[in-house]
Every structure is written in structure tokens, then in C-alpha cells.
Motif scaffolding. Structure first.
Motif, PDB file in Angstrom:
ATOM      1  N   THR A  63      -7.729   8.174  -6.454  1.00  0.00           N
ATOM      2  CA  THR A  63      -8.781   6.753  -6.848  1.00  0.00           C
ATOM      3  C   THR A  63      -9.653   7.212  -7.459  1.00  0.00           C
ATOM      4  O   THR A  63     -10.067   6.156  -8.401  1.00  0.00           O
ATOM      5  CB  THR A  63      -8.716   6.121  -5.450  1.00  0.00           C
ATOM      6  OG1 THR A  63      -9.426   6.745  -4.499  1.00  0.00           O
ATOM      7  CG2 THR A  63      -7.868   4.970  -4.862  1.00  0.00           C
ATOM      8  N   ASP A  75       0.545  -1.737  -0.141  1.00  0.00           N
ATOM      9  CA  ASP A  75       0.319   0.328   0.015  1.00  0.00           C
ATOM     10  C   ASP A  75       0.825   1.368   0.273  1.00  0.00           C
ATOM     11  O   ASP A  75       0.873   2.073  -0.213  1.00  0.00           O
ATOM     12  CB  ASP A  75      -0.928   0.010   1.221  1.00  0.00           C
ATOM     13  CG  ASP A  75      -1.979  -0.308   1.563  1.00  0.00           C
ATOM     14  OD1 ASP A  75      -2.373  -1.490  -0.065  1.00  0.00           O
ATOM     15  OD2 ASP A  75      -3.067  -0.914   2.145  1.00  0.00           O
ATOM     16  N   VAL A 107      -6.856   8.676 -13.101  1.00  0.00           N
ATOM     17  CA  VAL A 107      -6.826   7.657 -11.581  1.00  0.00           C
ATOM     18  C   VAL A 107      -5.572   6.925 -11.562  1.00  0.00           C
ATOM     19  O   VAL A 107      -5.283   6.988 -13.021  1.00  0.00           O
ATOM     20  CB  VAL A 107      -7.778   7.021 -12.488  1.00  0.00           C
ATOM     21  CG1 VAL A 107      -8.208   6.034 -11.339  1.00  0.00           C
ATOM     22  CG2 VAL A 107      -9.779   7.174 -11.981  1.00  0.00           C
ATOM     23  N   TYR A 108      -5.023   7.803 -10.370  1.00  0.00           N
ATOM     24  CA  TYR A 108      -3.876   7.956 -10.464  1.00  0.00           C
ATOM     25  C   TYR A 108      -3.553   6.544  -9.333  1.00  0.00           C
ATOM     26  O   TYR A 108      -2.656   5.832  -9.245  1.00  0.00           O
ATOM     27  CB  TYR A 108      -3.033   8.695  -9.163  1.00  0.00           C
ATOM     28  CG  TYR A 108      -2.289  10.087 -10.302  1.00  0.00           C
ATOM     29  CD1 TYR A 108      -2.032  10.152 -10.954  1.00  0.00           C
ATOM     30  CD2 TYR A 108      -3.271  10.889 -10.285  1.00  0.00           C
ATOM     31  CE1 TYR A 108      -1.622  10.915 -11.835  1.00  0.00           C
ATOM     32  CE2 TYR A 108      -3.588  12.178 -11.042  1.00  0.00           C
ATOM     33  CZ  TYR A 108      -2.636  12.079 -11.889  1.00  0.00           C
ATOM     34  OH  TYR A 108      -2.144  13.633 -12.590  1.00  0.00           O
ATOM     35  N   LEU A 109      -4.856   6.046  -8.612  1.00  0.00           N
ATOM     36  CA  LEU A 109      -4.046   5.062  -7.531  1.00  0.00           C
ATOM     37  C   LEU A 109      -6.054   3.668  -7.713  1.00  0.00           C
ATOM     38  O   LEU A 109      -6.921   4.635  -7.635  1.00  0.00           O
ATOM     39  CB  LEU A 109      -4.543   5.266  -5.987  1.00  0.00           C
ATOM     40  CG  LEU A 109      -3.698   4.609  -5.204  1.00  0.00           C
ATOM     41  CD1 LEU A 109      -2.891   3.508  -5.198  1.00  0.00           C
ATOM     42  CD2 LEU A 109      -4.370   5.443  -3.947  1.00  0.00           C
ATOM     43  N   ASP A 110      -5.106   2.657  -7.260  1.00  0.00           N
ATOM     44  CA  ASP A 110      -6.649   1.696  -8.032  1.00  0.00           C
ATOM     45  C   ASP A 110      -7.417   1.394  -6.498  1.00  0.00           C
ATOM     46  O   ASP A 110      -6.141   1.515  -5.728  1.00  0.00           O
ATOM     47  CB  ASP A 110      -6.152   0.042  -8.179  1.00  0.00           C
ATOM     48  CG  ASP A 110      -5.578  -0.525  -9.697  1.00  0.00           C
ATOM     49  OD1 ASP A 110      -6.396   1.171 -10.244  1.00  0.00           O
ATOM     50  OD2 ASP A 110      -4.485  -1.474 -10.031  1.00  0.00           O
ATOM     51  N   PRO A 111      -8.852   2.099  -6.595  1.00  0.00           N
ATOM     52  CA  PRO A 111      -9.755   2.252  -5.498  1.00  0.00           C
ATOM     53  C   PRO A 111      -9.256   0.639  -4.789  1.00  0.00           C
ATOM     54  O   PRO A 111      -9.049  -0.628  -5.470  1.00  0.00           O
ATOM     55  CB  PRO A 111     -11.346   2.468  -6.047  1.00  0.00           C
ATOM     56  CG  PRO A 111     -11.193   2.923  -7.664  1.00  0.00           C
ATOM     57  CD  PRO A 111      -9.141   1.609  -7.880  1.00  0.00           C
ATOM     58  N   ARG A 112      -9.412   0.858  -3.863  1.00  0.00           N
ATOM     59  CA  ARG A 112     -10.295  -0.351  -2.865  1.00  0.00           C
ATOM     60  C   ARG A 112     -11.302  -1.388  -3.588  1.00  0.00           C
ATOM     61  O   ARG A 112     -12.110  -1.007  -3.724  1.00  0.00           O
ATOM     62  CB  ARG A 112     -10.312  -0.527  -1.767  1.00  0.00           C
ATOM     63  CG  ARG A 112      -9.249   0.028  -0.837  1.00  0.00           C
ATOM     64  CD  ARG A 112      -7.746  -1.165  -1.016  1.00  0.00           C
ATOM     65  NE  ARG A 112      -7.373  -0.806   0.851  1.00  0.00           N
ATOM     66  CZ  ARG A 112      -6.153  -0.603   1.285  1.00  0.00           C
ATOM     67  NH1 ARG A 112      -5.361  -1.799  -0.534  1.00  0.00           N
ATOM     68  NH2 ARG A 112      -5.357  -0.912   1.707  1.00  0.00           N
ATOM     69  N   LYS A 113     -11.101  -2.704  -3.102  1.00  0.00           N
ATOM     70  CA  LYS A 113     -12.258  -3.703  -3.689  1.00  0.00           C
ATOM     71  C   LYS A 113     -13.938  -2.953  -3.016  1.00  0.00           C
ATOM     72  O   LYS A 113     -13.733  -2.655  -1.928  1.00  0.00           O
ATOM     73  CB  LYS A 113     -11.847  -5.176  -3.319  1.00  0.00           C
ATOM     74  CG  LYS A 113     -13.018  -6.106  -3.427  1.00  0.00           C
ATOM     75  CD  LYS A 113     -12.574  -7.596  -3.487  1.00  0.00           C
ATOM     76  CE  LYS A 113     -14.001  -8.599  -3.620  1.00  0.00           C
ATOM     77  NZ  LYS A 113     -13.679 -10.063  -3.608  1.00  0.00           N
ATOM     78  N   TYR A 115      -8.273   3.636   1.898  1.00  0.00           N
ATOM     79  CA  TYR A 115      -6.806   3.279   1.689  1.00  0.00           C
ATOM     80  C   TYR A 115      -6.518   3.286   3.716  1.00  0.00           C
ATOM     81  O   TYR A 115      -6.034   4.188   4.524  1.00  0.00           O
ATOM     82  CB  TYR A 115      -5.300   3.550   1.670  1.00  0.00           C
ATOM     83  CG  TYR A 115      -5.564   2.653  -0.287  1.00  0.00           C
ATOM     84  CD1 TYR A 115      -4.232   1.904  -0.350  1.00  0.00           C
ATOM     85  CD2 TYR A 115      -6.177   3.404  -1.072  1.00  0.00           C
ATOM     86  CE1 TYR A 115      -4.331   1.867  -1.966  1.00  0.00           C
ATOM     87  CE2 TYR A 115      -5.793   2.665  -2.016  1.00  0.00           C
ATOM     88  CZ  TYR A 115      -5.255   2.175  -2.423  1.00  0.00           C
ATOM     89  OH  TYR A 115      -4.874   1.079  -3.913  1.00  0.00           O
ATOM     90  N   SER A 147       2.068   1.756  -3.513  1.00  0.00           N
ATOM     91  CA  SER A 147       1.492   2.015  -4.353  1.00  0.00           C
ATOM     92  C   SER A 147       1.091   3.693  -4.322  1.00  0.00           C
ATOM     93  O   SER A 147       0.903   4.374  -5.459  1.00  0.00           O
ATOM     94  CB  SER A 147       0.235   0.926  -4.195  1.00  0.00           C
ATOM     95  OG  SER A 147       0.159  -0.243  -4.178  1.00  0.00           O
TER      96      SER A 147
END
Length: 210
Positions: free
Chosen positions: A101, A46, A119-125, A141, A49
Motif C-alpha cells: 500500500t 478485503d 502501489v498494489y493495494l489502496d491504503p485504508r482511509k 488492513y 483485494s
């Protein structure tokens, strides 16, 4: 002919219980160690990322915070800025993660830096970018121990960021987790101590130590 049913004697039962106890004593520490390693690995991932996302944002806009020290429309409180270093936590942290995100999220007052809404960071599931991020903060996060990560940003943007008053790193931002003890040790870890203590037991997980 009647079947004979074998019954365990007390000694046999105690022996079985003792064996189970021994096996549990052997297996439990292994399970705990494995779980701790997994949690640490996730925290390191994390941190890496988030740092990568901040570097991309900075490369595109040459800044992470706006001139008025805002991110996602949320201002970093003046008391959170010391020695030209802004501590991005609380509401500002959640806004920062959302701007990275889900920059089109309706909960953002404004895109303070990410004007192109990239979008620079994948969102959480399970995070729903169409719903107000403030109603799903638990899906932003957080480290494996439930705490938000802490982000430090050099306001002057001169590639010299002082950490813990004892260490200066090259860069304008840093990220760290409070670690398993859930205590903010200013990013210090006993493996690579920066606190100056000869008996350091800190366990923070920081970007500059990875």
C-alpha cells in the motif's frame, strides 16, 4: 374554560410498553443480521483485494517473499515456516501490507520484493503513507472484527499450496480472516468445510472459498 389534560392509564402505558418490546424483538435480529452481512461482505472484499495485490506483485517479480523470506525488511520467523509454507502474520504481515500500500513508507527497513515501489493495494482511509506505518498499525488492513488477515505463502513457488492439511489449492498464496468468532480455524468455514469434521461450525472467510 380550562383545558383538560389526558392522562394515560396504567393499562394503556403497559400496552404501549408491550408494543415497543414486540417491535424491538422484531427489529433487533434484522439489524444484527444486516450488520453481520455487511461485515462479512467487507471481509470478503478485503480478502479479494489483498489476493489481487499479491497476484500483481507475484506477476511483476515472480515472488512474494525474498529468497531469505523477508518482506518489507521483516523476516518471516523460521517457526512460521512449515512444509514450505510461510505464515505471514504479526510484524511480517504489517510490513507486507505496507509494501503493497505504501512502499515508500519511511518505516520499511527495505523493499524486499517491491523494488520499484509500486502501489498494489489502496491504503485504508486516514492512513498517512508519510508517517511510520508502525505508529498507525490500526489503519493497516484489519478485518471487521479487529484481527489482521492471515497470509499463507508457498516458499517453493510451485503453484501447490496445501491448506489445513486436507486441501491443496492451485497457487502460491492464500488469504483468510478469522471471521466473527475471532478464532483461527485454519481458514475453514462450515459452508465449505475442510477440517474433516461432520459437525463443523467454523466461520473463517478465505480466498479459496470465494
Amino acid at each position: 374554560m380550562k383545558k383538560r389534560h389526558y392522562k394515560f392509564t396504567l393499562v394503556e402505558m403497559l400496552t404501549v410498553i408491550a408494543i415497543i418490546g414486540i417491535l424491538a424483538a422484531i427489529v433487533t435480529p434484522v439489524v444484527i443480521i444486516s450488520r453481520n452481512r455487511g461485515q462479512r461482505s467487507r471481509a470478503e472484499s478485503d480478502v479479494t483485494s489483498i489476493m489481487a495485490a499479491l497476484k500483481q506483485l507475484d506477476a511483476d517479480y515472480n515472488k512474494v517473499l525474498s529468497k531469505d523470506n523477508k518482506i518489507g525488511g521483516v523476516e518471516v520467523a523460521s517457526e512460521k515456516i512449515s512444509n514450505e509454507i510461510a505464515t505471514v502474520d504479526g510484524e511480517a504481515y504489517d510490513a507486507l501490507i505496507t509494501e503493497l500500500t505504501a512502499p515508500k513508507n519511511s518505516g520499511l527497513a527495505a523493499a524486499s520484493v517491491n523494488k520499484r515501489k509500486k502501489v498494489y493495494l489502496d491504503p485504508r482511509k486516514d492512513f498517512d503513507p508519510t508517517k511510520d506505518y508502525k505508529d498507525q498499525k490500526e489503519l493497516l488492513y484489519r478485518d471487521p472484527w479487529g484481527n489482521p488477515y492471515k497470509v499463507l505463502v508457498k516458499v517453493k513457488h510451485d503453484d501447490k499450496l496445501q491448506i489445513n492439511g486436507n486441501k491443496t489449492i492451485v497457487g502460491n498464496f492464500a488469504v483468510y480472516s478469522f471471521g466473527p468468532d475471532k478464532t483461527d480455524d485454519d481458514g475453514c468455514n462450515a459452508d465449505k468445510p475442510i477440517c474433516g469434521s461432520a459437525d463443523c461450525k467454523h466461520d473463517d472467510i478465505s480466498s479459496w472459498a470465494l
